[in-house]
Scaffold this active site. Structure first.
Site, PDB file in Angstrom:
ATOM      1  N   ASP A  90      10.031  86.198  19.683  1.00 13.49           N
ATOM      2  CA  ASP A  90      10.405  84.852  20.146  1.00 13.49           C
ATOM      3  C   ASP A  90       9.695  83.770  19.329  1.00 13.49           C
ATOM      4  OD1 ASP A  90      11.691  86.326  22.039  1.00 13.49           O
ATOM      5  OD2 ASP A  90      10.930  85.236  23.773  1.00 13.49           O
ATOM      6  N   SER A 118       8.723  79.784  26.461  1.00 16.31           N
ATOM      7  CA  SER A 118       7.260  79.771  26.302  1.00 16.31           C
ATOM      8  C   SER A 118       6.887  79.845  24.827  1.00 16.31           C
ATOM      9  CB  SER A 118       6.613  80.919  27.078  1.00 16.31           C
ATOM     10  OG  SER A 118       6.955  82.145  26.484  1.00 16.31           O
TER      11      SER A 118
HETATM   12  O1  PMV Z   1      13.016  89.026  28.394  1.00 16.57           O
HETATM   13  P1  PMV Z   1      14.219  88.728  27.536  1.00 16.57           P
HETATM   14  O2  PMV Z   1      15.396  88.352  28.326  1.00 16.57           O
HETATM   15  O3  PMV Z   1      13.907  87.795  26.375  1.00 16.57           O
HETATM   16  O4  PMV Z   1      14.690  90.128  26.869  1.00 16.57           O
HETATM   17  C1  PMV Z   1      13.825  90.957  26.215  1.00 16.57           C
HETATM   18  C2  PMV Z   1      14.595  91.861  25.295  1.00 16.57           C
HETATM   19  C3  PMV Z   1      14.366  93.335  25.534  1.00 16.57           C
HETATM   20  O5  PMV Z   1      14.880  94.011  24.391  1.00 16.57           O
HETATM   21  C4  PMV Z   1      15.101  93.801  26.761  1.00 16.57           C
HETATM   22  C5  PMV Z   1      12.882  93.672  25.723  1.00 16.57           C
HETATM   23  C6  PMV Z   1      12.028  93.510  24.468  1.00 16.57           C
HETATM   24  O6  PMV Z   1      10.785  93.479  24.615  1.00 16.57           O
HETATM   25  O7  PMV Z   1      12.560  93.464  23.352  1.00 16.57           O
END
Ligand code: PMV
EC number: 2.7.1.36
Length: 393
Positions: free
Chosen positions: A204, A146
């Site tokens: 991200d 996303s």
């Molecule tokens: O939702 P994912 O698989 O991208 O993982 C998130 C990573 C965590 O550290 C578990 C949660 C976070 O908000 O950082």
């Protein structure tokens, strides 16, 4: 307004080390994954805004004239606006989404409309555009699909509206924006992510924009050397929120046991960052051995935190039997894992490992981490991957 076709791509992400620990203030190493999302934007003059997302079978069209009549004062003034829950509700009315619209579809459409209306409303008239987005990334697997979508949308809309210049010069196959332009892309992409996820960390979209790893909030991101990996999706569904809550509960129940685990994971991330920084152009075999040891230790810690899964154990066993080292990436509880591929590994051996993982029912990609962030490509590029993306669009 630019009148040319724009072809933009942005990478997904994997967390090399530091998932879960980052929630408790520790460092995370998130790196760009060389699986990308591609967006083609074609300005046109049929008075419509078309959005097509072939991966999830979406085709939507809105009349520009109708959108133009909307009272968009709800989008507040300011450079980069923030999508509140009330605003998202208003957008749903604007979008005309049916009640039974699937969640993924509706969030993708809302994020698009939010970015289109917010970025393009500074134009004299809203532009008529045809936008298609296609991705190599599986969605909902914790790989930042996303964010790559929001980054592509922000980059293309800001460029077509001439809020940032098109960095592609005559004869270029691919190019990237300046630091300032990337900052603006990242800010808008984060707002798109907020429409989709409510309250995301922003890691991200930052990795997808910059193509670099983030190492804690204070340190400056740097680009790691490209490392070959196998990325495996166990296809076991997991819920990040539940897994994060599980770790928090375990920390509350056994603080003396769990807090040192988080501290140790933090040290693993820092050691990995140090080794990657030293690897440079010609990594030494001993450096790979260190990376492998760090992977093994972190995988054990993540199991101790309670975020392992039988499918991930299977992935580790299958690769271990071939002398390769794997760990989960992201929230765990299923989802994806990464396996480090050492230089000099023979291709038949890689193929055999992929085959063994596929026969467990997993999806497996041979790819790399350390990919460039959001980029703009020539629409006449001869690059076979770009051509494949264009075929997908
Ligand atoms: O939702 P994912 O698989 O991208 O993982 C998130 C990573 C965590 O550290 C578990 C949660 C976070 O908000 O950082």
């Amino acid at each position: 307004m630019l009148s040319e076709v724009l072809l933009v791509s942005a990478p997904g992400k994997v967390i090399l080390h530091g998932e879960h620990a980052v929630v408790h203030g520790k460092v995370a190493l998130a790196v760009a994954l060389n699986l990308r999302t591609f967006l083609r934007l074609q300005p046109h003059s049929n008075g419509k805004v078309d959005l097509s997302l072939p991966n999830i079978g979406i085709k939507w069209a809105w009349d520009v004239a109708r959108l133009q009549l909307l009272d968009t004062s709800f989008l507040e003034q300011g450079d980069v606006t923030t999508p509140t829950p009330e605003l998202v509700e208003k957008l749903k009315e604007v979008a005309g989404l049916p009640d039974d619209c699937a969640v993924t579809e509706s969030l993708a459409v809302l994020a698009f409309l939010y970015l289109y209306l917010s970025i393009c409303r500074k134009q004299r008239a809203l532009p008529s555009l045809d936008i298609a987005v296609w991705s190599e990334l599986p969605h909902g697997a914790g790989l930042g699909s996303s964010a790559a979508y929001s980054v592509c949308l922000a980059a293309a809309l800001l460029t077509v509206c001439e809020e940032i210049p098109n960095p592609l010069k005559d004869g270029d196959c691919v190019n990237r924006w300046t630091k300032e332009d990337l900052e603006l892309i990242n800010k808008w992409a984060f707002q798109g992510e907020r429409v989709i996820h409510g309250n995301p960390s922003g890691v991200d979209n930052a990795v997808s924009t910059w193509g670099r790893f983030q190492c804690g909030p204070s340190s400056s991101p740097c680009r790691p050397p490209a490392l070959q990996i196998l990325l495996t999706n166990t296809k076991v569904p997991r819920n990040t929120r539940t897994l994060v809550a599980g770790v928090r509960n375990r920390l509350l129940k056994f603080p003396e046991i769990v807090a040192p685990l988080l501290t140790s994971i933090d040290a693993i991330s820092l050691e990995c960052e140090r080794v990657l920084g030293e690897m440079g152009e010609a990594p030494a075999p001993e450096q790979y051995l260190v990376l492998e040891e760090l992977i093994d230790m972190n995988q054990h810690h993540l199991n101790a935190l309670g975020v392992g899964h039988a499918s991930l154990d299977q992935l580790c066993q299958v690769t271990r039997a071939r002398g390769l080292h794997s760990k989960l990436t992201g929230a765990g509880g299923g989802g994806c894992g990464i396996t480090l591929l050492k230089p000099g590994l023979e291709q038949p051996e890689v193929e055999a490992t992929k085959q063994a993982l596929t026969s467990c029912g997993f999806d497996c990609w041979e790819t790399s981490i350390g990919a460039p962030g959001v980029s703009i490509h020539s629409a006449t590029s001869l690059d076979s991957r770009v051509q494949q993306a264009l075929d997908g669009l």
